[in-house]
Scaffold this motif. Structure first.
Motif, PDB file in Angstrom:
ATOM      1  N   GLY A   1      40.984  31.955  37.381  1.00  0.00           N
ATOM      2  CA  GLY A   1      40.472  32.056  36.018  1.00  0.00           C
ATOM      3  C   GLY A   1      38.965  32.210  35.915  1.00  0.00           C
ATOM      4  O   GLY A   1      38.445  32.562  34.860  1.00  0.00           O
TER       5      GLY A   1
ATOM      6  N   ASN B   1      39.395  37.705  39.004  1.00  0.00           N
ATOM      7  CA  ASN B   1      39.002  36.299  38.907  1.00  0.00           C
ATOM      8  C   ASN B   1      39.619  35.475  40.035  1.00  0.00           C
ATOM      9  O   ASN B   1      40.565  35.890  40.698  1.00  0.00           O
ATOM     10  CB  ASN B   1      39.390  35.725  37.540  1.00  0.00           C
TER      11      ASN B   1
ATOM     12  N   VAL C   1      35.968  34.357  36.342  1.00  0.00           N
ATOM     13  CA  VAL C   1      35.840  35.795  36.588  1.00  0.00           C
ATOM     14  C   VAL C   1      34.728  36.095  37.585  1.00  0.00           C
ATOM     15  O   VAL C   1      33.749  35.358  37.698  1.00  0.00           O
ATOM     16  CB  VAL C   1      35.637  36.627  35.291  1.00  0.00           C
TER      17      VAL C   1
END
Ligand code: NAG
Ligand code: NAG
Ligand code: NAG
Ligand code: NAG
Ligand code: NAG
Ligand code: NAG
Ligand code: NAG
Ligand code: NAG
Ligand code: NAG
Ligand code: NAG
Ligand code: CU
Length: 597
Positions: free
Chosen positions: A209, A206, A211
């Motif tokens: 955060g 990721n 992905v």
């Protein structure tokens, strides 16, 4: 007006249909397949980082070439990148066509920036999955694609519902030209930023955060899918599993194998596999995971590499819980090299009429020890070793490390051979006679798999000093050659995927520890050995191959780990012309690139 054009297009369709019927009647006439590959640099962003990558037609992986056995292919390569480029057609037998093999300064001068070249290939006597890649240090990580050869008649198994290429690769945040330079300079601590499946990093990675995209394979319950896998990674063999599913392996390196069922595939760099998967699990979502294998400590460790894709059953197939996370397969340990040993040991040839017989005996036998060594920097004769900056680590075969002829040499080895044969040796590159001959066996045998040689230091230091040369081995046309590749435990215990251009090799046997002729020749499989263009020489072990040197030319033979080949685990096999016009290398194509124009 509308009516008229409709009639015209109906007519068109009728003609198309007629042609199709006629073609079907003669079992699909051979086709001329054409591609244009525009090589250029492009910015791509992954893991929050923007990187400049060299790609074909703006795609990563590059375009797949899809043909039917018997077709001919023309690929127009237009180099709009700032790099010298060649394209190699990995595993293609290239009978009498060494000119199109695509190895810089071995078979051709590179295609320079703003230049172009057309590769002309005949695809005969091979069915399955191969691939193409740039034969340029580092850059093949982003310049590669599948080369799919469908049967002219029928598969030797029920026709799969769908065929899906699975290209295992790596994403490098590091500029790949820089990587190549680092490897040449003896700095080799670089590692890829991620493993990719069809160019996608997948949800194990990721950026802040968010992905990364992953590959999704949509399947219908009960249907059979053929995965056409290839490992284009620079650095790792991969173990591949799909939770809740098994594979039936039916092909490797564009040769059919006797089908066998397994829940895990092992695929080294340069290898390809065809595997059938039946969507027979409870409808739902299942992860396909590829994990990079590596030799355990005391070998130097890199962070584990892993990527995953999702196999997703069609909605409405009883796939009730859409929100449920995919089932995760239980992966083998990245250090468990027996997964690879067993997988490769399970490959064999099916007994099909028409497949080439295994020659009963060899005319020449080589025993080739694969290992590390070192050279003093700055041409000095003595220096500190065992990892000291005074020396540079190289890879060797029988204690010599391959050096490509310099691009400035102006004449690739294949041209030297061609003109030497015609009594017109150019003196520019010194001629082929001045090449260093790959020895039959090591001059000083030692206990190759002695674990005490693994850590850098006094135990291995005496074996380190070696030399660099353009190493060749000459074979008369038709020679049956045996090679035992002995993997030595010196400074590392990696396996080595040894790839031979222009020929398939029968893999007669593999084993652990030191090869012992008296004991091991008896174990050779001369009945149904698999045919491979890349043989995985197991870590702390050996592999024995046999091939017929009957394709005239200069063929590169090398480890398919990018680091290993770039630091010298390579040689060229010079194969002489046969006695007839039909067994001699034809002249170079008219548009063959010249080095300095
Ligand atoms: C992204 O680039 C930055 C700066 O060049 C570097 O520090 C960082 O390690 C890179 N991240 C990855 C994942 O490569
Ligand atoms: C390839 O190069 C030739 C000769 O330089 C040139 O005439 C031709 O237009 C080029 N083709 C492409 C597609 O760039
Ligand atoms: C391909 O095969 C045809 C027919 O045998 C032959 O004329 C041609 O030279 C071959 N081309 C290459 C590139 O091998
Ligand atoms: C993002 O990646 C980091 C580092 O690999 C990991 O620790 C974190 O859990 C990941 N986050 C998500 C949302 O996947
Ligand atoms: C084939 O694989 C099985 C496990 O599936 C293993 O027990 C066997 O030893 C393998 N065969 C060879 C020749 O390595
Ligand atoms: C194929 O070869 C295997 C191994 O040699 C043998 O056991 C089997 O009987 C052969 N099958 C046929 C149909 O010839
Ligand atoms: C020898 O080969 C060179 C290199 O291609 C060529 O330029 C030259 O004309 C040839 N000479 C003879 C006598 O054929
Ligand atoms: C080679 O080394 C291994 C262990 O590292 C040892 O077990 C073996 O006995 C040695 N073989 C010989 C012939 O010395
Ligand atoms: C390896 O080659 C170097 C250079 O020719 C030589 O000095 C050294 O003795 C050789 N080592 C072995 C083990 O044969
Ligand atoms: C590219 O190839 C040309 C001609 O073969 C050569 O002169 C040049 O040095 C090469 N450039 C690089 C960067 O290797
Ligand atoms: Cu290697």
């Amino acid at each position: 007006m509308a009516k008229f054009s409709m009639a015209a297009s109906n007519l068109c369709m009728a003609i198309v249909a007629l042609v199709a019927v006629a073609a079907a009647a003669v079992v699909e006439a051979a086709t001329a397949v054409e591609h244009t590959f525009v090589v250029s640099e492009m910015k791509m962003t992954h893991l929050c980082n923007e990187t400049l990558v060299t790609v074909v037609n703006g795609q990563l992986p590059g375009p797949a070439i899809e043909v039917t056995e018997g077709d001919s292919v023309s690929v127009h390569v237009v180099n709009k990148s700032p790099h010298n480029i060649t394209i190699h057609w990995h595993g293609l037998k290239q009978r009498l066509n060494c000119w199109a093999d695509g190895v810089p300064m071995v078979t051709q001068c590179p295609i320079r920036p703003a230049h172009n070249m057309t590769y002309r290939l005949n695809v005969t006597g091979q069915e399955g999955t191969l691939w193409w890649h740039a034969h340029v240090s580092g850059l093949r990580a982003s310049l590669h694609g599948a080369f799919i050869i469908r049967p002219r008649h029928a598969y030797p198994f029920p026709k799969p519902h769908k065929e899906i290429p699975i290209v295992i690769g790596e994403w490098w945040s590091l500029n790949l030209a820089q990587l190549a330079k680092n490897m040449e300079d003896g700095y080799y601590d670089d590692s890829s930023s991620a493993t990719t499946i069809n160019g996608k990093l997948g949800d194990l990675y990721n950026c802040s955060g968010v992905v990364e995209d992953g590959l999704v394979l949509d399947v219908e319950p009960g249907k059979t899918y053929m995965l056409r896998l290839l490992n284009a990674a620079l650095y790792s063999e991969y173990y591949v599993k799909i939770a809740g599913h098994e594979f039936t392996v039916v092909g490797a390196d564009a040769n059919y194998v006797r089908p066998f069922t397994t829940d895990v595939l092992a695929i080294g760099p340069g290898e390809t596999l065809d595997a059938l998967v039946v969507a027979s699990a409870t409808p739902g979502k299942y992860y396909m995971v590829a994990v990079g294998g590596q030799a355990p400590k005391p070998d130097i460790q890199i962070p584990e590499t892993r990527s995953r894709a999702t196999v997703r059953y069609a909605i409405g197939a009883g796939n009730g819980d859409e929100a449920a996370p995919p089932v995760v397969p239980e992966m083998p340990d990245q250090h468990d090299f027996m997964v690879s040993f067993n997988f490769h040991g399970n490959l064999s040839s099916p007994n099909r009429t028409g497949s080439p017989p295994v020659p009963a005996t060899a005319d020449e036998s080589l025993f080739v020890v694969l290992r590390m060594g070192s050279i003093c920097r700055g041409g000095r004769l003595s220096c500190k070793r065992s990892g000291s900056k005074e020396s540079i680590i190289v890879e060797t075969m029988n204690n010599v490390s391959f050096q490509l002829p310099a691009a400035a040499a102006a004449t690739p080895l294949l041209e030297e051979l061609y003109y030497d044969n015609r009594g017109n040796g150019t003196t520019v590159g010194g001629g082929l006679d001045e090449l260093y001959t790959l020895p039959d066996r090591p001059a000083k045998p030692f206990n190759y798999t002695d674990r005490a040689l693994i850590p850098w230091g006094p135990n291995e230091a005496w074996l380190e000093p070696t030399e660099k040369a353009t190493v060749a081995r000459r074979f008369r046309h038709g020679t049956v050659v045996d090679i035992v590749f002995q993997n030595a435990a010196m400074m590392d215990t990696d396996n080595h995927p040894m790839h031979l251009h222009g020929h398939d090799m029968f893999v007669l046997a593999q084993g652990h520890d030191n090869y012992d002729a008296v004991r091991d020749v008896a174990r050779y499989n001369v009945v149904d050995p698999p045919l491979k263009n890349t043989v995985l020489v197991p870590r702390l072990g050996w592999a024995a191959v046999r091939f017929v040197a009957d394709n005239p030319g200069v063929w590169y033979m090398h480890c398919h780990y990018e680091l290993h080949v770039s630091i010298g685990m390579a040689a060229v096999f010079v194969i002489e012309d046969g006695p007839t016009l039909e067994s001699a290398l034809p002249p170079p194509p008219l548009d063959f690139p010249k080095c300095n124009q």
